[in-house]
Design an enzyme around this catalytic site. Structure first.
Site, short mmCIF file in Angstrom:
data_model
loop_
_atom_site.label_atom_id
_atom_site.label_comp_id
_atom_site.label_asym_id
_atom_site.label_seq_id
_atom_site.Cartn_x
_atom_site.Cartn_y
_atom_site.Cartn_z
N SER A 168 0.95 -1.10 -0.04
CA SER A 168 -0.03 0.15 -0.06
C SER A 168 1.00 1.35 -0.03
CB SER A 168 -0.96 -0.01 1.35
OG SER A 168 -1.42 1.38 1.70
N ARG A 202 -21.08 -5.16 -46.76
CA ARG A 202 -20.33 -4.72 -45.71
C ARG A 202 -20.75 -3.74 -45.07
NH1 ARG A 202 -15.47 -2.99 -48.65
NH2 ARG A 202 -14.62 -2.77 -46.80
#
Length: 443
Positions: free
Chosen positions: A278, A317
């Site tokens: 930490s 497409r």
């Protein structure tokens, strides 16, 4: 100030520095695009649709270090995809004589879809290797702790006893499910080749008598599956891949979530082998590997949802649906790959605290086996009376801080029963051992 390359993963510790980071980066994608272009020319040459010298020239020119990914990325804005500027650069690199054979008959989506499949295959091989290491480590944990009794928890509360071996075997089962889904998806990933509208018309115009033979030769050059049809708007491969990757992240997320719960300070039944520090609290050893895996599992479903949403692609497409796939799919590959990398470290380094598990079995003073007592006392007292006795005994156990066995021993009707045996959690794990054994038989 030194300029950093893209995709360093500064905000993505889950995949930064992992094998998939380099396998999915811009350079890797550029490599796959060039591989797809060179393979197309080689496939055409193998069928007499291009000179052999053209195949050699294109393959020789298609070296990724000759091209600038950032420049191509910026220029891609002009046509909406990176293939267009890449083809221009590759054609120039090949030279005037054989440049016309670059990209012959193909459309941009043929190349980008094929490159995406190459990136996926190469990445999945790395992910699968990590899943294999993870399942081996979990198998070892399950075998070692086959009979290590711990509280089973449902809806956050102690329910009945289980074993850590069965829990680890369950984790492994999910990892194997993920492995099987990824393998299946990987083995079916196809090349893409259909030309402008999926009819292969341009390939025929350039002399292909059998466009499907060209597709097969193309797929063979790349080690990809041969598609039944061009799949420009038939996005089954992407959807299958999305599902397998999201499942993988979720499966590993289950392991991570359990570890996060069991490693809480007030539970402390497991611990990561090397927890993270930490920035403010020196005493902490955070379960960082599990945390990063859990983060990946939370992001993956939404990315997969975007890819499933792109199934509804219009025309031959699409405008937008195809383009929407690129980043989420790469993110999914990275998340699953990073989670698999972290899962190896998590599983291989996990510390199991059997003493804490044993201690926690006593937290309810024997009530964790009340289910067993209900079954055992019913033949002796009758079902209704057994429920009445146990309900009152549970109340007194809580109120008086005494053990369930001690309270029940005061019932005259139960003096002939071995209550110490009946309230022993280790004697009420059901088929946990056999289930663990059966799960470990799976290869």
């Amino acid at each position: 100030m030194t300029s950093l390359p893209y995709d360093t993963g500064l905000l993505a510790p889950g995949w930064a520095g992992s094998p998939v980071a380099s396998a999915t980066g811009d350079t890797a994608y550029l490599r796959a695009l060039l591989d797809a272009e060179a393979a197309l020319t080689r496939a055409q040459a193998s069928l007499g649709l291009a000179p052999a010298a053209a195949a050699t020239a294109v393959t020789s020119a298609a070296e990724s270090d000759r091209f600038d990914p950032r420049d191509i990325a910026v220029r891609a804005r002009g046509g909406g995809n990176p293939v267009i500027p890449l083809v221009a650069d590759l054609t120039q690199a090949v030279g005037a004589e054989y440049g016309p054979y670059v990209h012959q008959g193909a459309t941009s989506q043929d190349i980008l879809d094929t490159a995406t499949m190459l990136v996926a295959v190469r990445t999945l091989d790395l992910v699968l290797a990590d899943l294999e290491r993870t399942q081996r480590a979990l198998a070892q944990l399950a075998g070692q702790h086959r009979d290590t009794v711990m509280p089973g928890r449902t809806l956050t509360q102690h329910a009945v006893p289980t074993t850590f071996g069965l829990k680890a075997a369950g984790w492994r089962s999910l990892v194997l499910d993920a492995r099987d889904r990824l393998r299946s998806a990987r083995d079916r990933l196809p090349a893409q080749l259909g030309g402008a509208a999926g009819t292969s018309a341009a390939f025929i115009a350039y002399g292909a008598d059998d466009p499907q033979a060209l597709t097969a030769a193309y797929a063979g050059e790349l080690g990809l599956a041969v598609p039944e049809l061009p799949w420009h708007t038939l996005r089954t491969p992407i959807a299958d891949l999305a599902g397998a990757l999201a499942f993988t992240a979720g499966a590993l997320g289950k392991v991570a979530t359990d570890v996060l719960t069991l490693s809480r300070t007030e539970i402390a039944e497991v611990a990561e082998g090397a927890g993270g520090g930490s920035s403010a609290m020196p005493h902490k050893a955070n379960p960082v590997r599990a945390t990063l895996i859990a983060a990946a599992s939370r992001r993956a479903p939404q990315l997969a949802a975007t890819l499933y949403g792109s199934l509804a692609a219009e025309d031959e497409r699409p405008a937008g649906a195809w383009h929407a796939e690129w980043e989420p799919l790469r993110d999914l590959l990275r998340l699953a790959g990073g989670a698999a990398r972290d899962a190896v470290e998590l599983a291989e380094g996990l510390t199991v605290k059997a003493d804490a598990m044993c201690e926690h079995l006593a937290l309810t003073h024997g009530l964790i086996v009340s289910e067993r007592l209900a079954a055992e006392l019913a033949p002796v007292l009758g079902r209704a009376r057994a429920k009445e006795v146990l309900t009152e005994a549970a109340r007194r156990t809580h109120a008086e801080g005494r053990s369930l066995a001690e309270v029940l021993s005061e019932e005259p009707e139960l003096k002939n029963l071995d209550l110490d045996d009946l309230v022993d959690p280790a004697r009420y794990t059901g088929a946990a051992g056999a289930l663990t054994d059966r799960a470990l038989e799976r290869s």
